[in-house]
Motif scaffolding. Structure first.
Motif, short mmCIF file in Angstrom:
data_model
loop_
_atom_site.label_atom_id
_atom_site.label_comp_id
_atom_site.label_asym_id
_atom_site.label_seq_id
_atom_site.Cartn_x
_atom_site.Cartn_y
_atom_site.Cartn_z
N HIS A 281 77.07 46.26 55.81
CA HIS A 281 76.08 46.40 56.88
C HIS A 281 74.66 46.41 56.32
CE1 HIS A 281 78.90 46.84 60.10
NE2 HIS A 281 79.48 47.89 59.55
N MET A 282 74.46 47.06 55.19
CA MET A 282 73.13 47.06 54.58
C MET A 282 72.72 45.66 54.16
SD MET A 282 73.22 50.67 52.40
CE MET A 282 72.66 49.83 50.97
N LEU A 283 73.65 44.90 53.58
CA LEU A 283 73.33 43.53 53.17
C LEU A 283 73.02 42.66 54.37
CD1 LEU A 283 75.91 42.87 50.32
CD2 LEU A 283 73.44 43.11 50.11
N GLU A 284 73.76 42.84 55.46
CA GLU A 284 73.48 42.07 56.67
C GLU A 284 72.09 42.39 57.21
OE1 GLU A 284 76.57 42.76 59.48
OE2 GLU A 284 78.04 41.58 58.36
N ALA A 285 71.72 43.67 57.18
CA ALA A 285 70.39 44.07 57.67
C ALA A 285 69.30 43.49 56.78
CB ALA A 285 70.29 45.59 57.71
N LYS A 286 69.50 43.51 55.48
CA LYS A 286 68.50 42.94 54.58
C LYS A 286 68.41 41.44 54.75
CE LYS A 286 68.40 46.51 51.12
NZ LYS A 286 68.32 46.86 49.74
N GLU A 287 69.55 40.80 54.93
CA GLU A 287 69.54 39.35 55.14
C GLU A 287 68.81 39.00 56.44
OE1 GLU A 287 72.71 35.72 55.95
OE2 GLU A 287 73.43 37.68 55.33
N ARG A 288 69.05 39.78 57.47
CA ARG A 288 68.39 39.55 58.75
C ARG A 288 66.88 39.72 58.62
NH1 ARG A 288 70.28 43.71 61.61
NH2 ARG A 288 72.36 42.88 61.41
N SER A 289 66.45 40.79 57.94
CA SER A 289 65.00 41.01 57.78
C SER A 289 64.38 39.93 56.91
CB SER A 289 64.74 42.39 57.20
OG SER A 289 65.19 42.48 55.87
N LEU A 290 65.10 39.49 55.88
CA LEU A 290 64.59 38.42 55.03
C LEU A 290 64.46 37.12 55.82
CD1 LEU A 290 63.78 37.70 52.13
CD2 LEU A 290 66.16 37.10 51.72
N ARG A 291 65.45 36.84 56.66
CA ARG A 291 65.40 35.64 57.49
C ARG A 291 64.21 35.68 58.44
NH1 ARG A 291 70.09 35.95 60.52
NH2 ARG A 291 71.24 35.77 58.58
N ILE A 292 63.96 36.84 59.03
CA ILE A 292 62.82 37.00 59.94
C ILE A 292 61.51 36.83 59.18
CG2 ILE A 292 61.59 38.68 61.35
CD1 ILE A 292 64.36 39.71 62.24
#
Length: 107
Positions: free
Chosen positions: A63-74
């Protein structure tokens, strides 16, 4: 934790009880062997708990990696939009300069 994980843990403990009881029954069961059965159940229960904890930690990391990936994508998308707008501004400015130079050249 899902219910099926808890059920699997209980099945592990019960199967360790049955396995140990039946195995020790082949060697003339005595009440002193109850400690062996109990220790086998505790060991398998601890193993099941450890597996569940590792699973929970892996899910948390996921879940942490998904959140970081999402913020990086944004962030990448905002940088891309910002860069596009600046490039468009520069291109418009270059077109204005080129058209003004064309006008002065033809006069």
């Amino acid at each position: 934790m899902e219910i099926r994980e808890i059920i699997f843990s209980v099945v592990m403990v019960v199967s360790s009880f049955v396995l140990t009881y039946e195995w020790l029954g082949r060697f003339k069961y005595s009440p002193a062997n109850a400690l062996i059965i109990l220790s086998a159940m505790v060991m398998v229960g601890a193993l099941a708990g450890m597996i569940l904890l590792v699973d929970m930690r892996l899910r948390k990391i996921d879940h942490m990696l998904e959140a970081k990936e999402r913020s990086l994508r944004i962030n990448i998308q905002s940088v891309e939009n910002n860069l596009d707008s600046r490039v468009n501004e520069v291109l418009l400015r270059m077109d204005e300069i080129q058209s003004s130079m064309d006008r002065t050249r033809y006069r």
